[in-house]
Design an enzyme around this catalytic site. Structure first.
Site, PDB file in Angstrom:
ATOM      1  N   ASP A 353       0.839  -1.188   0.000  1.00 25.30           N
ATOM      2  CA  ASP A 353       0.000   0.000   0.000  1.00 25.30           C
ATOM      3  C   ASP A 353       0.881   1.248   0.000  1.00 25.30           C
ATOM      4  O   ASP A 353       1.856   1.330   0.751  1.00 25.30           O
ATOM      5  CB  ASP A 353      -0.891  -0.035   1.241  1.00 25.30           C
ATOM      6  N   GLU A 390       1.965  -0.376  -5.069  1.00 26.45           N
ATOM      7  CA  GLU A 390       1.052   0.703  -5.413  1.00 26.45           C
ATOM      8  C   GLU A 390       1.950   1.931  -5.522  1.00 26.45           C
ATOM      9  O   GLU A 390       2.325   2.535  -4.522  1.00 26.45           O
ATOM     10  CB  GLU A 390      -0.010   0.896  -4.333  1.00 26.45           C
TER      11      GLU A 390
END
Length: 699
Positions: A353, A390
């Site tokens: 993330d 990401e």
């Protein structure tokens, strides 16, 4: 002369060297962080650079006041590490935490407070978290449990799927089966997910990406909005990086935490399905200056977090604090964490993330070759696991196509999502970009420099579901309680003429076709495809594109929609099977004997590569050898995103081959259109996708 074998000495139990607070103790295992069971006792190890004093606090189960406090003697410290073996503990009845003392100077980021109980960063289980949505110890500190590993992996074998062969299915453990329509015995749990294994096998996905399963506090920022309890449902607020979320278990696992998760991973792997964890190693649940104080803040706040010169928290994560990922101590901690999940849980990969944070220096500046990313890329334990970034963060750093790689890191290709969303809904000027994305995004990831870098997706947990993408022009996040100000505004969506639900058959048919178009293109694109769980049966979040707090029917998969959208489910399943059967879609194979290039364009007409601002029709031909290397395999993907019908011409095939129409989404049953096709072209319906395959036989 054969030397005589040296006799083995009988194993001796460890001997205590001290007595503290009525417990027999001795110096512990300094190289093993956390709490580890040893013969006759437990070794407790923790480290801090700035601490001057440390004590171990022992609690009886569910109690908030310790029944014993054991200070670490000076000779139980080596360097900055405190370690102590405590004998004769009943590990099934105790919980533990630490207290540390040291300088308290907030302007320098030093926050030591000897009155605060601190959660072990290496804890294998966190107490008081096992019942979802219930704060079992309100206003109290986190404690840890000692965990015994009783799981037998047996004759375990990882699938080790090549990146290009993966089909990623992103899901939330609780939301996957919590809805009453799921029909499972253990809704919202690891066991509930496993009950859906036959469904996953029928669908055909081979990789499951689980949204955060590290222990997090769903009660953080609990609110009541319009009579509905809102929680931190997604779980992007890690409490402990080594502990699984105990509220995802079907039954309590006291001191054996992780067993059900291991069973899930082993069983999925046995059926050829890999497991990737969505990990949040960019921030923690401690938040900023107003946030809770339960672990890193009391250990070495100025080391674990990025701090401004006046001791405040940098907020590149958007949720209060930012882990100081490239400090050597934090870098080692993250590496230890990921190694632990690979060795103890046999996970097959990680999706990181806001991964651009992992490439920032201790002052927040981007690094060209971040030490952490390099360490993860070359670590021998992580050598065969997938690393997926990401490649952006909340601080404005956007690195899609430029994320530091060492040819080990893949990326969520946000440009694939944005370009294909726009092209597929009919926007002009996107044909060239669409071709680039479908053929592997060589403009972002040159094959000579980066292999298997692109994870292609049109939807994920963050944003609209696929059904909502074609049902709403704008977000509808009113239920989140922020006046619809949260969530992205640039969704590149289209409601097909009606905002939200409708009974208009023409609008419903168009939405169905657009969803099939999206899946056909995604599964015929080079790169690793990923889609959001429930998209295959038109699951909806009712226009909410930021459902992070919605632990209810907004976020839960409504399995009754599977019955209502069986045709979409079967279409997706057939597309997955088609992709698996044709390696030339997934990547280059040996060159085709016919001599045609591995990729060529046929935009409306054979061998036509022209594109301009008005081009809304493309044809991409992949050629190479088939799965058995016995014949040529030629696949042509044709996309007409225009609102008018257009002719799609096909190149003349070598002798002995003819074009077969695999599917045409303009037909009520797309895969049933093939037998009606004969020739070297097709009148494609408005907003439709067709796939052609060269087969043996006369034209």
């Amino acid at each position: 002369m054969v030397p005589k074998p040296i006799p083995l000495l009988p194993a001796k139990p460890l001997a205590a060297t001290n007595n503290i607070s009525g417990f027999r103790v001795r110096p512990g295992l300094f190289l093993l962080n956390g709490a580890n069971v040893v013969p006759g006792g437990v070794s407790f190890t923790i480290h801090s650079i700035n601490a001057t004093y440390c004590e171990l606090c022992l609690f009886r189960r569910t109690q908030q006041e310790p029944f014993a406090i054991l200070p670490f003697p000076d000779n139980f410290r080596i360097g900055n590490t405190f370690s102590m073996i405590v004998f004769d503990l009943d590990i099934y009845e105790i919980e533990y935490a630490y207290r540390m003392d040291g300088p308290n100077d907030p302007d320098r980021g030093l926050l030591f407070d000897k009155t605060k109980y601190l959660l072990d960063p290496y804890a294998r289980a966190v107490t008081g978290q096992s019942i979802w949505g219930v704060n079992q110890t309100p206003g109290c500190s986190y404690h840890a449990r000692v965990v015994e590993d009783i799981f037998d992996w047996g004759d375990f074998h990882d699938p080790h799927l090549p990146f290009r062969d993966m089909i990623i299915y992103e899901t939330h453990v609780r939301g996957f089966t919590q809805h009453p329509s799921s029909g499972v015995k253990h809704p919202g749990t690891f066991e509930g997910l496993l009950e859906k294994l036959p469904y996953l096998l029928e669908l055909g996905v081979n990789t499951v990406e689980l949204m955060p399963i590290f222990e997090f506090d769903e009660m953080a920022d609990e609110r009541i909005v319009d009579g509905r309890q809102l929680l931190n449902y997604w779980g992007y607020n890690t409490v402990c990086f080594f502990a699984p979320n105990t509220s995802y278990t079907a039954t309590p696992e006291f001191n054996h935490e992780g067993t059900q998760l291991k069973h899930l991973i082993r069983t999925l792997n046995e059926h050829g399905i890999e497991v990737i964890l969505d990990v949040v190693v960019n921030h923690t649940a401690e938040g900023n200056e107003q946030g809770p104080f339960f672990s890193f803040k009391g250990l070495d706040n100025n080391i674990y977090y990025m701090l401004t010169p006046d001791g405040k928290y940098y907020n590149f994560s958007g949720v209060g604090n930012t882990l100081n990922c490239n400090h050597p101590v934090v870098r080692q901690f993250i590496l230890d964490c990921l190694r632990y999940w690979v060795v103890e849980y046999r996970v097959d990969g990680f999706r990181f993330d806001l991964a651009s944070i992992l490439g920032r220096d201790t002052d927040g500046a981007p690094l060209s070759e971040p030490p952490l990313l390099e360490s993860l890329a070359f670590d021998p334990i992580l050598g065969r696991v997938k690393l997926i970034a990401e490649a952006w963060d909340a601080g404005g750093l956007y690195q899609v196509g430029s994320f530091p790689s060492w040819n080990r890191w893949a990326e969520w290709n946000g440009k694939y999502r944005d370009d294909l969303r726009c092209f597929l809904k009919g926007d002009g000027g996107l044909a060239w970009a669409a071709v680039q994305r479908i053929t592997g995004s060589a403009d972002l990831y040159p094959p000579s420099q980066r292999q298997n870098a692109s994870v292609n997706f049109l939807t994920c947990h963050d944003g609209f579901t696929l059904y909502d993408l074609y049902s709403y022009d704008v977000k509808h996040n009113e239920a989140n309680g922020w006046g619809n100000t949260d969530g992205a505004n640039d969704n590149n969506s289209w409601n097909c003429g009606v905002e939200g639900d409708t009974t208009d058959p023409e609008v419903l048919a168009l939405r169905d076709r657009l969803m099939k178009n999206a899946f056909a293109v995604l599964l015929c694109s080079r790169g690793t495809p990923m889609f959001l769980a429930g998209d295959e049966f038109a699951n909806t979040q009712f226009g909410n594109n930021n459902a992070y707090c919605q632990d209810n029917e907004i976020s839960w998969l409504d399995w009754s929609r599977l019955e209502n959208h069986q045709d979409l489910f079967h279409f997706v399943s057939q597309m997955i099977a088609f992709r698996k059967a044709h390696p030339i879609i997934r990547g280059e194979t040996a060159p085709a004997r016919c001599g045609w290039p591995s990729v060529s364009l046929h935009n409306g007409a054979a061998w036509n590569a022209k594109m301009d601002e008005q081009t809304r029709q493309i044809g991409v031909l992949f050629t190479g050898r088939n799965q058995d290397d016995t014949a040529d395999d030629l696949i042509l993907l044709a996309v007409n995103s225009h609102w008018e019908a257009h002719w799609q011409g096909l190149p003349e095939l070598p002798s002995g081959l003819r074009w077969s129409l695999v599917l045409h989404t303009a037909c009520p049953d797309p895969f049933a259109a093939g037998p009606l096709f004969s020739g070297n072209g097709l009148q494609m319906g408005p907003r439709s996708v067709a796939v052609f395959h060269a087969v043996s036989g006369r034209s």
